[in-house]
Design a protein around this motif. Sequence first.
Motif, mmCIF file in Angstrom:
data_model
loop_
_atom_site.group_PDB
_atom_site.id
_atom_site.type_symbol
_atom_site.label_atom_id
_atom_site.label_comp_id
_atom_site.label_asym_id
_atom_site.label_seq_id
_atom_site.Cartn_x
_atom_site.Cartn_y
_atom_site.Cartn_z
ATOM 1 N N VAL A 16 8.625 0.959 18.639
ATOM 2 C CA VAL A 16 9.270 0.935 17.330
ATOM 3 C C VAL A 16 8.221 0.555 16.290
ATOM 4 O O VAL A 16 7.591 -0.505 16.394
ATOM 5 C CB VAL A 16 10.436 -0.070 17.300
ATOM 6 N N SER A 17 8.023 1.412 15.298
ATOM 7 C CA SER A 17 7.114 1.084 14.193
ATOM 8 C C SER A 17 7.932 0.537 13.036
ATOM 9 O O SER A 17 9.046 0.994 12.774
ATOM 10 C CB SER A 17 6.335 2.318 13.748
ATOM 11 N N VAL A 18 7.373 -0.475 12.345
ATOM 12 C CA VAL A 18 8.102 -1.158 11.276
ATOM 13 C C VAL A 18 7.202 -1.296 10.058
ATOM 14 O O VAL A 18 6.042 -1.711 10.170
ATOM 15 C CB VAL A 18 8.586 -2.554 11.732
ATOM 16 N N GLN A 19 7.773 -0.973 8.906
ATOM 17 C CA GLN A 19 7.158 -1.246 7.608
ATOM 18 C C GLN A 19 8.212 -1.877 6.709
ATOM 19 O O GLN A 19 9.369 -1.447 6.720
ATOM 20 C CB GLN A 19 6.642 0.042 6.953
ATOM 21 N N PRO A 20 7.851 -2.873 5.913
ATOM 22 C CA PRO A 20 8.841 -3.478 5.011
ATOM 23 C C PRO A 20 9.241 -2.525 3.877
ATOM 24 O O PRO A 20 10.318 -2.668 3.310
ATOM 25 C CB PRO A 20 8.134 -4.720 4.479
ATOM 26 N N ASN A 21 8.369 -1.560 3.580
ATOM 27 C CA ASN A 21 8.675 -0.519 2.596
ATOM 28 C C ASN A 21 7.676 0.616 2.802
ATOM 29 O O ASN A 21 6.673 0.460 3.503
ATOM 30 C CB ASN A 21 8.620 -1.059 1.160
ATOM 31 N N VAL A 22 7.938 1.753 2.200
ATOM 32 C CA VAL A 22 7.095 2.942 2.434
ATOM 33 C C VAL A 22 5.711 2.774 1.818
ATOM 34 O O VAL A 22 4.797 3.541 2.147
ATOM 35 C CB VAL A 22 7.772 4.198 1.858
ATOM 36 N N PHE A 23 5.542 1.792 0.935
ATOM 37 C CA PHE A 23 4.242 1.585 0.290
ATOM 38 C C PHE A 23 3.404 0.518 0.994
ATOM 39 O O PHE A 23 2.277 0.242 0.566
ATOM 40 C CB PHE A 23 4.439 1.185 -1.176
ATOM 41 N N ALA A 24 3.929 -0.073 2.048
ATOM 42 C CA ALA A 24 3.208 -1.134 2.744
ATOM 43 C C ALA A 24 1.947 -0.565 3.389
ATOM 44 O O ALA A 24 1.961 0.516 3.984
ATOM 45 C CB ALA A 24 4.094 -1.777 3.799
ATOM 46 N N SER A 25 0.868 -1.314 3.273
ATOM 47 C CA SER A 25 -0.410 -0.869 3.837
ATOM 48 C C SER A 25 -0.519 -1.170 5.325
ATOM 49 O O SER A 25 -1.406 -0.660 6.001
ATOM 50 C CB SER A 25 -1.576 -1.542 3.100
ATOM 51 N N GLU A 26 0.389 -2.011 5.862
ATOM 52 C CA GLU A 26 0.326 -2.412 7.267
ATOM 53 C C GLU A 26 1.595 -1.980 7.998
ATOM 54 O O GLU A 26 2.707 -2.230 7.545
ATOM 55 C CB GLU A 26 0.155 -3.928 7.380
#
Length: 224
Positions: A206-216
């Motif tokens: 599962v890949s997770v980003q806090p928002n689509v603009f997150a760099s990590e």
Amino acid sequence: MSHPPQQPPQQPQYMGQQQFQQPQPAQPPQYKKRKKWPWIVGGLVLIAFIFGAANAQDNATPSAGSETANADAQAADKQEQQNPAPEENTQQDSSGVTRLDFGETHTWSGGEVITVSAPEEYTSSNQFTQAPEGKRYVALDVTITNKGDDEYNAMSTKLTVQHNGQVAQQNHMAGDSLPDVQLPPGGSTTFTSVYEIDEETGKLQVSVQPNVFASETVYFSGQF
């Protein structure tokens, strides 16, 4: 007429062949000056002793504020022991990618804290939403906490799921949809996502980003 010869002037009389000496005035007695430094040193030692005793008394007698602070700290420790925070373990590989096990937690620079729980088998009670032949459903609980200074909407979170290298499709008829929840600083929410995967056991990622603009991007993975 002849004059008598003149007599020479008479010399001073000596007593016992010594000339009488006039007595000298008596000298006043000399007094030794007392040294002042022992008194000065003694005074400084006494002052230091008084201050030391006062400080010792202050330290020995706790104030009401310190007692309250100690009580609050003990209560916080007890609360933390009863409800431990999710374990956070950031592991980066040689390429700088962060890979975690299910159940661990990651914090982003913006203060978003996300945990993906261990996967569980999901069985639908609705006969019309059963998994197709050769497929099964997996449920994942996602917990989001906002430790930033600004509000955060949980709907901004981006998740992708793969199983055995194949994209897993979300079952929108089961579990929860991505919540449209506004989280103030310190706020938290948990939702359940259900995905369709193969019956064969394999690597679930599962890949997770806090928002689509997150760099990590952080990857949670394990066998399921």
